[in-house]
Design an enzyme around this catalytic site. Structure first.
Site, mmCIF file in Angstrom:
data_model
loop_
_atom_site.group_PDB
_atom_site.id
_atom_site.type_symbol
_atom_site.label_atom_id
_atom_site.label_comp_id
_atom_site.label_asym_id
_atom_site.label_seq_id
_atom_site.Cartn_x
_atom_site.Cartn_y
_atom_site.Cartn_z
ATOM 1 N N HIS A 29 -2.988 -5.745 0.951
ATOM 2 C CA HIS A 29 -2.468 -5.974 2.304
ATOM 3 C C HIS A 29 -2.410 -7.468 2.631
ATOM 4 O O HIS A 29 -3.347 -8.003 3.224
ATOM 5 C CB HIS A 29 -3.357 -5.269 3.335
ATOM 6 C CG HIS A 29 -3.294 -3.788 3.243
ATOM 7 N ND1 HIS A 29 -2.434 -3.047 3.992
ATOM 8 C CD2 HIS A 29 -3.969 -2.915 2.456
ATOM 9 C CE1 HIS A 29 -2.582 -1.776 3.699
ATOM 10 N NE2 HIS A 29 -3.506 -1.667 2.766
ATOM 11 N N CYS A 87 0.829 -1.191 0.000
ATOM 12 C CA CYS A 87 0.000 0.000 0.000
ATOM 13 C C CYS A 87 0.877 1.260 0.000
ATOM 14 O O CYS A 87 1.527 1.550 -0.994
ATOM 15 C CB CYS A 87 -0.973 -0.047 1.166
ATOM 16 S SG CYS A 87 -2.375 1.070 0.992
ATOM 17 N N GLU A 142 -0.889 -8.903 4.924
ATOM 18 C CA GLU A 142 -0.868 -9.105 6.376
ATOM 19 C C GLU A 142 -2.266 -9.203 6.974
ATOM 20 O O GLU A 142 -2.420 -9.605 8.141
ATOM 21 C CB GLU A 142 -0.074 -7.983 7.066
ATOM 22 C CG GLU A 142 -0.755 -6.640 7.120
ATOM 23 C CD GLU A 142 -0.657 -5.790 5.854
ATOM 24 O OE1 GLU A 142 -1.125 -4.636 5.907
ATOM 25 O OE2 GLU A 142 -0.131 -6.262 4.820
#
Length: 119
Positions: free
Chosen positions: A96, A20, A98
């Site tokens: 993302h 990002c 994660e």
């Protein structure tokens, strides 16, 4: 006062994973922003910092070398656009990884770190 030291390390081959805003920091060209930050990743990125949070979404797409992976986007796009790139030891993603339970992208990055540490 860490910017120059980090840029030097990235330029000398230190593995880095930018997701990002991290992708924006690494990109060597921002198509709609006159700034350049690290400028170490040879990609052109269109910054979309002003989208609605409600525009966020989740999808599953093919990731070269890994297969289909879950992708969570926050104010970003995927349809017909490149959303992940690797150049040497630099990884950049507009999503993302994660935020999902699938660890394969992180495992690929860790393998890159291990290879870099042992060279």
């Amino acid at each position: 006062d860490m910017f120059d030291a980090l840029k030097e390390k990235i330029e000398s081959g230190m593995p880095v994973l930018g997701t990002c805003a991290g992708l924006i920091l690494l990109a060597d060209q921002l198509t709609n922003d006159g700034h350049m930050y690290f400028g170490t990743l040879p990609v052109s990125v269109r910054r979309n910092a002003y989208g609605r949070q409600l525009g966020s979404f989740h999808t599953v797409q093919k990731f070269a070398g890994i297969g289909a992976v879950p992708m969570t986007f926050i104010r970003a796009e995927v349809d017909g656009h490149v959303v992940a790139v690797r150049s040497g030891n630099q990884f950049g993603m507009s999503f993302h990884p994660e935020l999902d339970a699938d660890n394969r992208i992180h495992e690929l990055f860790l393998k890159t770190v291990q290879a870099w540490k042992t060279h």
